[in-house]
Design a protein around this motif. Structure first.
Motif, PDB file in Angstrom:
ATOM      1  N   TYR A 322       0.875  -1.179   0.000  1.00  0.00           N
ATOM      2  CA  TYR A 322       0.000   0.000   0.000  1.00  0.00           C
ATOM      3  C   TYR A 322       0.910   1.226   0.000  1.00  0.00           C
ATOM      4  O   TYR A 322       1.289   1.742   1.048  1.00  0.00           O
ATOM      5  CB  TYR A 322      -0.902  -0.021   1.230  1.00  0.00           C
ATOM      6  CG  TYR A 322      -1.923  -1.141   1.236  1.00  0.00           C
ATOM      7  CD1 TYR A 322      -3.258  -0.882   0.950  1.00  0.00           C
ATOM      8  CD2 TYR A 322      -1.554  -2.452   1.519  1.00  0.00           C
ATOM      9  CE1 TYR A 322      -4.206  -1.907   0.953  1.00  0.00           C
ATOM     10  CE2 TYR A 322      -2.482  -3.482   1.530  1.00  0.00           C
ATOM     11  CZ  TYR A 322      -3.806  -3.198   1.245  1.00  0.00           C
ATOM     12  OH  TYR A 322      -4.738  -4.207   1.239  1.00  0.00           O
ATOM     13  N   ASN A 323       1.261   1.696  -1.209  1.00  0.00           N
ATOM     14  CA  ASN A 323       2.290   2.728  -1.349  1.00  0.00           C
ATOM     15  C   ASN A 323       1.892   4.069  -0.758  1.00  0.00           C
ATOM     16  O   ASN A 323       2.745   4.831  -0.304  1.00  0.00           O
ATOM     17  CB  ASN A 323       2.653   2.920  -2.820  1.00  0.00           C
ATOM     18  CG  ASN A 323       3.149   1.640  -3.466  1.00  0.00           C
ATOM     19  OD1 ASN A 323       2.348   0.801  -3.857  1.00  0.00           O
ATOM     20  ND2 ASN A 323       4.459   1.485  -3.567  1.00  0.00           N
ATOM     21  N   GLY A 324       0.597   4.385  -0.768  1.00  0.00           N
ATOM     22  CA  GLY A 324       0.147   5.652  -0.190  1.00  0.00           C
ATOM     23  C   GLY A 324       0.737   6.866  -0.882  1.00  0.00           C
ATOM     24  O   GLY A 324       1.276   7.760  -0.228  1.00  0.00           O
ATOM     25  N   ALA A 325       0.614   6.920  -2.201  1.00  0.00           N
ATOM     26  CA  ALA A 325       1.148   8.063  -2.949  1.00  0.00           C
ATOM     27  C   ALA A 325       0.338   9.323  -2.637  1.00  0.00           C
ATOM     28  O   ALA A 325       0.865  10.314  -2.133  1.00  0.00           O
ATOM     29  CB  ALA A 325       1.141   7.759  -4.444  1.00  0.00           C
ATOM     30  N   LEU A 473     -12.135   7.367  -5.029  1.00  0.00           N
ATOM     31  CA  LEU A 473     -12.413   6.995  -3.641  1.00  0.00           C
ATOM     32  C   LEU A 473     -12.926   5.561  -3.533  1.00  0.00           C
ATOM     33  O   LEU A 473     -12.615   4.844  -2.579  1.00  0.00           O
ATOM     34  CB  LEU A 473     -13.419   7.967  -3.023  1.00  0.00           C
ATOM     35  CG  LEU A 473     -12.899   9.388  -2.750  1.00  0.00           C
ATOM     36  CD1 LEU A 473     -14.043  10.302  -2.346  1.00  0.00           C
ATOM     37  CD2 LEU A 473     -11.816   9.376  -1.670  1.00  0.00           C
ATOM     38  N   ARG A 474     -13.686   5.118  -4.515  1.00  0.00           N
ATOM     39  CA  ARG A 474     -14.268   3.783  -4.437  1.00  0.00           C
ATOM     40  C   ARG A 474     -13.343   2.702  -4.984  1.00  0.00           C
ATOM     41  O   ARG A 474     -13.433   1.549  -4.567  1.00  0.00           O
ATOM     42  CB  ARG A 474     -15.602   3.764  -5.185  1.00  0.00           C
ATOM     43  CG  ARG A 474     -16.649   4.637  -4.512  1.00  0.00           C
ATOM     44  CD  ARG A 474     -18.027   4.505  -5.107  1.00  0.00           C
ATOM     45  NE  ARG A 474     -18.983   5.338  -4.398  1.00  0.00           N
ATOM     46  CZ  ARG A 474     -20.284   5.368  -4.636  1.00  0.00           C
ATOM     47  NH1 ARG A 474     -20.787   4.595  -5.588  1.00  0.00           N
ATOM     48  NH2 ARG A 474     -21.084   6.150  -3.949  1.00  0.00           N
ATOM     49  N   ALA A 481      -3.364   0.224  -5.304  1.00  0.00           N
ATOM     50  CA  ALA A 481      -3.380   1.009  -6.545  1.00  0.00           C
ATOM     51  C   ALA A 481      -3.009   2.472  -6.316  1.00  0.00           C
ATOM     52  O   ALA A 481      -2.769   3.207  -7.287  1.00  0.00           O
ATOM     53  CB  ALA A 481      -4.758   0.920  -7.200  1.00  0.00           C
ATOM     54  N   ASP A 482      -2.940   2.900  -5.060  1.00  0.00           N
ATOM     55  CA  ASP A 482      -2.541   4.289  -4.770  1.00  0.00           C
ATOM     56  C   ASP A 482      -1.017   4.377  -4.826  1.00  0.00           C
ATOM     57  O   ASP A 482      -0.333   4.533  -3.815  1.00  0.00           O
ATOM     58  CB  ASP A 482      -3.064   4.715  -3.399  1.00  0.00           C
ATOM     59  CG  ASP A 482      -2.741   6.172  -3.060  1.00  0.00           C
ATOM     60  OD1 ASP A 482      -2.360   6.919  -3.984  1.00  0.00           O
ATOM     61  OD2 ASP A 482      -2.845   6.543  -1.875  1.00  0.00           O
ATOM     62  N   ASP A 483      -0.490   4.272  -6.037  1.00  0.00           N
ATOM     63  CA  ASP A 483       0.960   4.332  -6.240  1.00  0.00           C
ATOM     64  C   ASP A 483       1.282   5.403  -7.282  1.00  0.00           C
ATOM     65  O   ASP A 483       0.412   6.148  -7.715  1.00  0.00           O
ATOM     66  CB  ASP A 483       1.512   2.964  -6.643  1.00  0.00           C
ATOM     67  CG  ASP A 483       0.896   2.425  -7.941  1.00  0.00           C
ATOM     68  OD1 ASP A 483       0.335   3.225  -8.729  1.00  0.00           O
ATOM     69  OD2 ASP A 483       0.973   1.205  -8.163  1.00  0.00           O
TER      70      ASP A 483
END
Length: 525
Positions: A322-325, A473-474, A481-483
């Motif tokens: 979970y990269n948390g870009a 958001l969904r 995928a938040d990379d």
């Protein structure tokens, strides 16, 4: 007259002060490092988080900040808790349910093994709000019982109160005060699409955390509550068998703002086996000393959380990091660049920049910072927080979460306009975002706070900002995928940094410290 003059002087500083403006490339560079796979999602207590913390400290030093008392780090001791599903259970009327299919258990942080068997009672939203003449516990006896409640708060509540009373830990405390022994939550029709039960279940193996008090006890343990669970809707429907209303009926009424409370013909047995581990983490703290001999003893805090969700393999395989870009490498990049800009034109008050740990674990780093501040709490005049600035399209407007509560609001609007952005009302009040990031820890400590978020207006008329945001958001929020493979409009990021930079400068230069608006819900008497 004197206060009006002070306010006008504060507004004047927004445009008059010489500031070093941020660049899109600088923001992109910070994010590419912080969101790389090498940092493995920056979960507190992991090597990836420690590398990220060292990076931030090095950047603080490079731009010209100073450590506080010769230390860049405020140690935040944490206790992690995982539920051992094979040694835990939940049943309704003797019928066993399936972990992570029917229910999710949460550790109460009280003891390694917690067991109970008790009758259930439905308590609507589980809220008691005397000022609104609202009491979900009126007419029902919760003593010694498992209380079943719907997530969120009535839509008819004013936005501020709706946000405040939606908070799960507050509901748990209310339940304990009325003698309940356990809490079961069912997601409302509004909340379920935002964070589906299936997604919660997939991430249930991620540890919960609480910071440790000086005596070694975990913070915010609610005495008397021996079980906390979330039920999927089909499983929760079993609780309402033979009751005066069905689950579907109470959920439908809840969407209209009407809640019911009544006994349930069900007995719940719950066993929670927790595995505890103490971990070390830290907030990264840098200071810019104020230029005014008198006002430099007061402090404006600029905050963003450094942590994200870590490295956890999904049950079905696939990407585990979970990269948390966006969440929240974007906020930390902004934090560093605001510091760079302010060092070029030090304001009158001192400014503390803090990269916080444990936001994803329930605002743990900011709660610790506010309850154990490195400077006298009375000297902290405001917090400006940054969390997950979405640059999914050319952003035209900002939302000031908390702007309506204090005198900071007008300053934020002027700062946004000076950076070429409009100010809009919150388009998603049902998301209760004001309580969901670190600014709320400061609010709970009586400190005026604000959090600027992107609005849904796009500078490109061909792009529907609202639709793009909702889709992100969904589909992407709190997922691997938040990379950095996503789209980023870094020019919007630079304008966002500029708006926050101008706002911090205005607060720190103002003759008077920020004040709560008279009679505001969050103000302290």
């Amino acid at each position: 007259m004197k206060k009006r003059l002070a306010f006008l002087l504060a507004l004047a500083t927004i445009s008059a002060a010489p500031l070093r403006m941020p660049t899109a490339n600088a923001i992109a560079g910070h994010m590419r490092f912080l969101a790389s796979d090498l940092l493995e999602g920056r979960e507190p207590g992991t090597r990836g988080f420690e590398i990220a913390a060292e990076y931030v400290a090095a950047q603080f030093a490079a731009v010209g900040l100073r450590p506080l008392e010769d230390r860049w780090f405020q140690n935040v001791p944490l206790r992690a808790a995982r539920v051992n599903d094979t040694d835990s259970s939940l049943s309704i009327n003797g019928h066993p349910l399936v972990a992570n299919k029917d229910y999710i258990l949460r550790s109460t942080f009280g003891s390694p093994i917690s067991e109970l068997s008790a009758p259930a009672v439905f308590v609507g939203f589980g809220i008691v709000a005397p000022a609104l003449q609202y009491d979900d516990y009126a007419g029902v006896d919760a003593r010694g019982k498992v209380v079943v409640m719907i997530s969120g708060a009535p839509a008819k509540f004013p936005t501020d109160q709706r946000a405040y009373y939606s908070e799960a830990s507050l509901k748990t405390r209310i339940a304990a005060e009325r003698g309940a022994v356990a809490v079961i939550t069912v997601q409302s029709i509004t909340d379920e699409p935002r964070y589906p039960f299936a997604k919660r279940a997939e991430q249930s193996g991620m540890p919960l955390m609480r910071f440790l008090e000086p005596d070694g006890r975990p913070s915010d343990v609610v005495e008397g509550i021996r079980g906390v669970a979330t039920l999927d809707r089909p499983a929760a429907a079993q609780l309402f068998a033979g009751a005066s209303m069905t689950l579907d009926a109470v959920l439908a009424d809840a969407e209209k703002g009407f809640a019911h409370s009544f006994p349930l013909n069900s007995t719940v047995a719950m066993r929670t086996a927790s595995v505890f581990e103490d971990v070390k983490s830290e907030n990264v703290v840098g200071v810019l000393r104020g230029s005014d001999a008198k006002l430099r003893n007061e402090t404006v805090v600029v905050s963003a959380h450094l942590d994200h969700l870590g490295n956890h393999s999904p049950a079905k395989g696939g990407d585990s990091i979970y990269n948390g870009a966006y969440d929240n490498a974007s906020g930390i990049a902004c934090l560093i660049e605001i510091a760079r800009g302010l060092v070029a034109a030090p304001p009158r008050r001192s400014v503390i920049f803090v990269a916080l740990t444990g936001e994803e674990k329930g605002l743990q780093g900011s709660k610790f910072f506010v309850r154990h501040p490195p400077v006298p709490r009375s000297s902290i005049v405001a917090d400006v927080n940054m969390d997950m600035f979405l640059m999914l399209y050319p952003v035209a407007d900002l939302i000031a979460l908390g702007g309506e509560h204090t005198s900071i609001g007008p300053l934020a609007a002027r700062a946004a306009n000076a950076a070429g952005m409009q100010m809009s009302p919150d388009p998603y009040p049902e998301e209760v975002r004001f309580i969901r990031s670190d600014q709320f820890s400061f609010v709970e400590g009586g400190i005026p706070a604000i959090h600027l978020k992107p609005g849904i207006k796009s500078l490109d008329p061909a792009l529907d900002g609202a639709a793009i945001t909702r889709n992100w958001l969904r589909r992407v929020y709190h997922s691997p995928a938040d990379d950095m493979s996503q789209h980023f409009d870094f020019a919007s990021g630079a304008r966002y940094v500029e708006a926050n930079l101008r706002l911090v400068k205005a607060i720190a230069d103002a003759p008077e410290r920020p004040t709560w608006n008279r009679g505001d819900f969050f103000s302290r008497p």
